[in-house]
Write an enzyme that holds these catalytic residues in place. Sequence first.
Site, PDB file in Angstrom:
ATOM      1  CG  LEU A  29     -44.182  45.623 -25.261  1.00  0.00           C
ATOM      2  CD1 LEU A  29     -43.926  45.901 -26.684  1.00  0.00           C
ATOM      3  CD2 LEU A  29     -43.832  46.475 -24.171  1.00  0.00           C
ATOM      4  CG  HIS A  30     -49.333  44.723 -20.545  1.00  0.00           C
ATOM      5  ND1 HIS A  30     -49.727  46.061 -20.529  1.00  0.00           N
ATOM      6  CD2 HIS A  30     -48.286  44.824 -19.643  1.00  0.00           C
ATOM      7  CE1 HIS A  30     -49.406  46.700 -19.737  1.00  0.00           C
ATOM      8  NE2 HIS A  30     -48.341  45.969 -19.095  1.00  0.00           N
ATOM      9  CG  HIS A  33     -46.573  48.295 -22.518  1.00  0.00           C
ATOM     10  ND1 HIS A  33     -46.539  47.017 -22.057  1.00  0.00           N
ATOM     11  CD2 HIS A  33     -45.738  49.046 -21.474  1.00  0.00           C
ATOM     12  CE1 HIS A  33     -45.812  47.080 -20.867  1.00  0.00           C
ATOM     13  NE2 HIS A  33     -45.282  48.113 -20.647  1.00  0.00           N
ATOM     14  CD  GLN A  57     -36.707  50.845 -13.691  1.00  0.00           C
ATOM     15  OE1 GLN A  57     -36.426  51.618 -14.460  1.00  0.00           O
ATOM     16  NE2 GLN A  57     -38.160  50.419 -13.401  1.00  0.00           N
ATOM     17  N   GLY A 143     -47.907  55.494 -17.963  1.00  0.00           N
ATOM     18  CA  GLY A 143     -49.209  54.957 -17.661  1.00  0.00           C
ATOM     19  C   GLY A 143     -49.686  55.246 -16.117  1.00  0.00           C
ATOM     20  CE  LYS A 145     -48.644  48.249 -13.582  1.00  0.00           C
ATOM     21  NZ  LYS A 145     -47.923  47.941 -12.407  1.00  0.00           N
ATOM     22  CB  SER A 182     -44.558  43.544 -17.847  1.00  0.00           C
ATOM     23  OG  SER A 182     -44.517  44.549 -18.578  1.00  0.00           O
ATOM     24  NE  ARG A 183     -42.727  44.100 -11.369  1.00  0.00           N
ATOM     25  CZ  ARG A 183     -41.545  43.740 -10.741  1.00  0.00           C
ATOM     26  NH1 ARG A 183     -41.236  42.267 -10.363  1.00  0.00           N
ATOM     27  NH2 ARG A 183     -40.526  44.364 -10.719  1.00  0.00           N
TER      28      ARG A 183
HETATM   29  O1  PAF Z   1     -42.340  51.643 -16.240  1.00  0.00           O
HETATM   30  C1  PAF Z   1     -41.456  51.361 -16.838  1.00  0.00           C
HETATM   31  O2  PAF Z   1     -41.559  50.329 -17.652  1.00  0.00           O
HETATM   32  C2  PAF Z   1     -39.971  51.636 -16.532  1.00  0.00           C
HETATM   33  O3  PAF Z   1     -40.163  52.059 -15.061  1.00  0.00           O
HETATM   34  C3  PAF Z   1     -39.662  52.835 -17.407  1.00  0.00           C
HETATM   35  C4  PAF Z   1     -40.467  54.146 -17.326  1.00  0.00           C
HETATM   36  C5  PAF Z   1     -39.447  52.218 -18.946  1.00  0.00           C
HETATM   37  C6  PAF Z   1     -38.116  53.305 -17.064  1.00  0.00           C
HETATM   38  O4  PAF Z   1     -37.158  51.990 -16.924  1.00  0.00           O
END
Ligand code: PAF
Length: 249
Positions: A29-30, A33, A57, A143, A145, A182-183
Amino acid sequence: MKLLKRVSEVKAWRQLSNSLGFVPTMGALHDGHLSLVEKSKSQNEQTLASIFVNPTQFNDPKDLQNYPRDIEADCALLNKAGVDAVFLPEADEIYQDKYRYRISESEFSKILCGAFRPGHFDGVLTVVMKLLNIVQPHRCYMGEKDYQQLQLVKDMAATFFMSTDIVPCPTLREPDGLAMSSRNRLLSADQRERAPRLYQALRRSDPIPTVVQDLETFGFKVEYLEEHFGRRFVAAKLGHVRLIDNVEI
Ligand code: PAF
């Protein structure tokens, strides 16, 4: 702050809430979030966040493996931000069907990030559908982004007559313009110095091929720089770290 691991625990906890905001996350988290949490707290009596690095994903297993994780620090941040409950499921809990069932969109999910990450948005839409069905929030905060993700989730909620309101939240940026992500914590010091060029590229008025070429000169591997629906979108890699951003034009 309540820690909930099982779907049944969330459903039981959720019954107590008449006004529930939901912030789905993959952790690491940043402040971006935390701005979603803040907005949820201002509009709802209770806020639940989820932390789940959703395997479906990720089209690249290495990307999944390297995705930053820091559950303890994340929980401390959420607790400090005044979140009422956190859902921290294991993959088996969410994918009891082993991903036999999935949500898929056939147009907008195929361009931009969808063209470079096959199956990515099937995974996103499926997990968001599952999380919304478990949590049944009044509002869900996402978000800008991840603008393509946000639009696809909004559209899915409307298409399936879901009762959750999807609330868009503006991108938060570092002082040098880099979109919070986060990246970003995977970037080396040298890559971090170059990274703000992505945001600069979005705002330049030069022809797109020139902007792409300049980014490549600075070591970016550009996946796309495209304009759709009055916005400019970019995705590019610095080393193994994939960054995305977009602005209104
Ligand atoms: O944006 C994200 O962090 C993810 O794609 C989400 C919406 C939590 C789904 O895994």
